[in-house]
Design a protein around this motif. Structure first.
Motif, mmCIF file in Angstrom:
data_model
loop_
_atom_site.group_PDB
_atom_site.id
_atom_site.type_symbol
_atom_site.label_atom_id
_atom_site.label_comp_id
_atom_site.label_asym_id
_atom_site.label_seq_id
_atom_site.Cartn_x
_atom_site.Cartn_y
_atom_site.Cartn_z
ATOM 1 N N MET A 1 1.012 -0.809 -0.166
ATOM 2 C CA MET A 1 0.059 -0.158 0.246
ATOM 3 C C MET A 1 0.906 1.319 -0.350
ATOM 4 N N GLU A 2 0.161 2.112 -0.744
ATOM 5 C CA GLU A 2 1.427 3.534 -1.308
ATOM 6 C C GLU A 2 1.245 4.545 0.096
ATOM 7 N N ASP A 3 2.421 4.824 0.713
ATOM 8 C CA ASP A 3 1.981 6.408 1.882
ATOM 9 C C ASP A 3 1.342 6.999 1.209
ATOM 10 N N LEU A 4 0.258 7.670 1.905
ATOM 11 C CA LEU A 4 -0.309 9.213 1.962
ATOM 12 C C LEU A 4 0.870 10.122 2.015
ATOM 13 N N GLU A 5 0.487 11.270 0.314
ATOM 14 C CA GLU A 5 1.870 12.449 0.548
ATOM 15 C C GLU A 5 1.067 13.185 1.590
ATOM 16 N N LEU A 6 1.604 13.999 2.621
ATOM 17 C CA LEU A 6 1.728 14.764 3.692
ATOM 18 C C LEU A 6 0.570 16.177 2.921
ATOM 19 N N PRO A 7 0.470 16.502 3.934
ATOM 20 C CA PRO A 7 -0.776 17.454 3.696
ATOM 21 C C PRO A 7 0.076 18.713 3.199
ATOM 22 N N LYS A 8 -0.432 20.157 2.408
ATOM 23 C CA LYS A 8 0.531 20.362 2.271
ATOM 24 C C LYS A 8 0.192 22.287 2.929
ATOM 25 N N ALA A 9 -0.817 21.969 4.452
ATOM 26 C CA ALA A 9 -1.219 23.328 4.848
ATOM 27 C C ALA A 9 -1.911 23.181 6.354
ATOM 28 N N ALA A 10 -1.517 23.681 7.267
ATOM 29 C CA ALA A 10 -2.407 22.926 8.563
ATOM 30 C C ALA A 10 -3.204 24.474 8.454
ATOM 31 N N ILE A 11 -3.964 24.567 8.880
ATOM 32 C CA ILE A 11 -5.310 25.671 8.776
ATOM 33 C C ILE A 11 -6.048 25.371 10.787
ATOM 34 N N PHE A 12 -5.492 26.845 11.533
ATOM 35 C CA PHE A 12 -5.793 26.252 12.851
ATOM 36 C C PHE A 12 -6.885 27.813 13.218
ATOM 37 N N ASP A 13 -8.397 26.735 13.564
ATOM 38 C CA ASP A 13 -8.981 28.245 14.392
ATOM 39 C C ASP A 13 -8.269 28.813 15.449
ATOM 40 N N LEU A 14 -8.670 29.632 16.342
ATOM 41 C CA LEU A 14 -7.793 29.913 17.343
ATOM 42 C C LEU A 14 -8.107 30.731 18.230
ATOM 43 N N ASP A 15 -9.678 30.708 18.786
ATOM 44 C CA ASP A 15 -10.344 30.425 20.053
ATOM 45 C C ASP A 15 -10.791 29.549 20.802
ATOM 46 N N GLY A 16 -10.165 29.223 21.460
ATOM 47 C CA GLY A 16 -10.158 27.762 22.317
ATOM 48 C C GLY A 16 -9.613 26.260 21.905
ATOM 49 N N THR A 17 -8.715 27.002 20.813
ATOM 50 C CA THR A 17 -7.478 26.160 20.287
ATOM 51 C C THR A 17 -6.166 26.538 20.245
ATOM 52 N N LEU A 18 -5.846 28.061 20.354
ATOM 53 C CA LEU A 18 -5.127 28.146 20.400
ATOM 54 C C LEU A 18 -4.697 28.355 21.694
ATOM 55 N N LEU A 19 -5.561 29.572 22.009
ATOM 56 C CA LEU A 19 -6.493 30.686 23.214
ATOM 57 C C LEU A 19 -7.230 29.942 23.811
ATOM 58 N N ASP A 20 -6.267 30.138 25.083
ATOM 59 C CA ASP A 20 -7.789 30.473 26.086
ATOM 60 C C ASP A 20 -8.935 31.433 26.048
ATOM 61 N N SER A 21 -9.562 31.559 25.826
ATOM 62 C CA SER A 21 -10.996 32.592 25.246
ATOM 63 C C SER A 21 -11.649 32.335 25.445
ATOM 64 N N VAL A 22 -12.956 31.273 25.498
ATOM 65 C CA VAL A 22 -14.045 30.547 24.875
ATOM 66 C C VAL A 22 -14.850 31.021 25.967
ATOM 67 N N ASP A 23 -14.629 30.618 27.471
ATOM 68 C CA ASP A 23 -15.181 30.617 28.564
ATOM 69 C C ASP A 23 -15.889 32.751 28.703
ATOM 70 N N LEU A 24 -14.119 33.769 28.286
ATOM 71 C CA LEU A 24 -14.741 35.092 27.632
ATOM 72 C C LEU A 24 -15.261 35.797 26.760
ATOM 73 N N HIS A 25 -15.435 34.945 25.795
ATOM 74 C CA HIS A 25 -16.167 35.100 24.690
ATOM 75 C C HIS A 25 -17.816 34.770 25.161
ATOM 76 N N ALA A 26 -18.100 33.462 26.341
ATOM 77 C CA ALA A 26 -19.422 33.243 26.133
ATOM 78 C C ALA A 26 -19.660 34.405 27.606
ATOM 79 N N LEU A 27 -19.090 34.552 27.862
ATOM 80 C CA LEU A 27 -19.221 36.140 29.465
ATOM 81 C C LEU A 27 -19.552 37.312 28.418
ATOM 82 N N ALA A 28 -19.046 37.575 27.977
ATOM 83 C CA ALA A 28 -19.609 38.705 26.690
ATOM 84 C C ALA A 28 -20.578 38.767 26.215
#
Length: 225
Positions: A1-28
């Protein structure tokens, strides 16, 4: 079985993924709802964080209420968040290390966020990743926010790649649903507060506790295979 090619890009969300901000947004949002006369709890609002205002407000306001004060409510929320809660936003651990690792693998890095454009720049600085991001989109770049696929489709167009050539990383079912509609597989992270079951049910192919675990186990993830 052939190896799959690596992806070309990573697409990140910000709030709650890279930043601890979900509760703050919910409060606002919750405080904005109450200010404009809507009896909405923190828990009810928190379950909707990850959507943009165009998707969140109709959950709690009737069409007539949206017409009467929906725009004022959203504007008040934005100003209140920036003045009261934005200074409290912090990144999760290992965020710059994770993105640097992604770059070293040869992937391009994009941010697909429902944040406003002025908030987006501040977020990238808070996370210390401004110099690591190739493409970023905000709510002003699209007609509809997540779970509509618009934000991811704009990113793919800017990167000039197909959905299957990218991997999305997000913390909410709305990220996974939107990415799936754009043909992008999603890695889920639990640091935004949603359960592993809800993330997998929405289509996440892998789920990790947060960015630090994703960094530590990088070679085992969909980003590296």
């Amino acid at each position: 079985m052939e190896d799959l090619e690596l992806p070309k890009a990573a697409i990140f969300d910000l709030d709650g993924t890279l930043l601890d901000s979900v509760d703050l947004h919910a409060l606002a949002w919750q405080e904005a709802m109450v200010k404009f006369g809507h009896d909405v709890t923190f828990e009810q609002v928190r379950s909707q964080i990850g959507k943009g205002g165009d998707k969140l407000i109709p959950v709690f306001l009737s069409e007539q209420q949206q017409n009467e004060h929906g725009r004022d409510l959203e504007e008040w929320r934005g100003n209140w968040f920036k003045s009261t809660y934005l200074p409290l936003v912090r990144p999760f651990s290992a965020v710059p290390k994770l993105l640097q690792r992604v770059r070293e693998t040869g992937l391009r890095i994009a941010v697909a966020s429902s944040a406003k454009k002025d908030e987006l720049k501040k977020y990238l600085n808070i996370a210390a990743i401004s110099g690591l991001v190739d493409v970023a989109t905000s709510s002003e770049d699209v007609d509809e926010s997540k779970p509509a696929p618009d934000i991811f489709e704009v990113v793919l167009k800017k990167l000039d790649i197909e959905g299957a050539e990218a991997v999305a990383i997000g913390d909410t079912p709305y990220d996974a649903i939107a990415a799936r509609k754009a043909g992008i597989p999603t890695i889920g992270v639990l640091c935004g507060g949603f359960t592993e079951h809800s993330l997998r049910e929405a289509g996440c192919v892998e789920v990790y506790p947060g960015p630090s675990t994703l960094y530590a186990r990088f070679d085992d993830t969909a980003l590296a295979k």
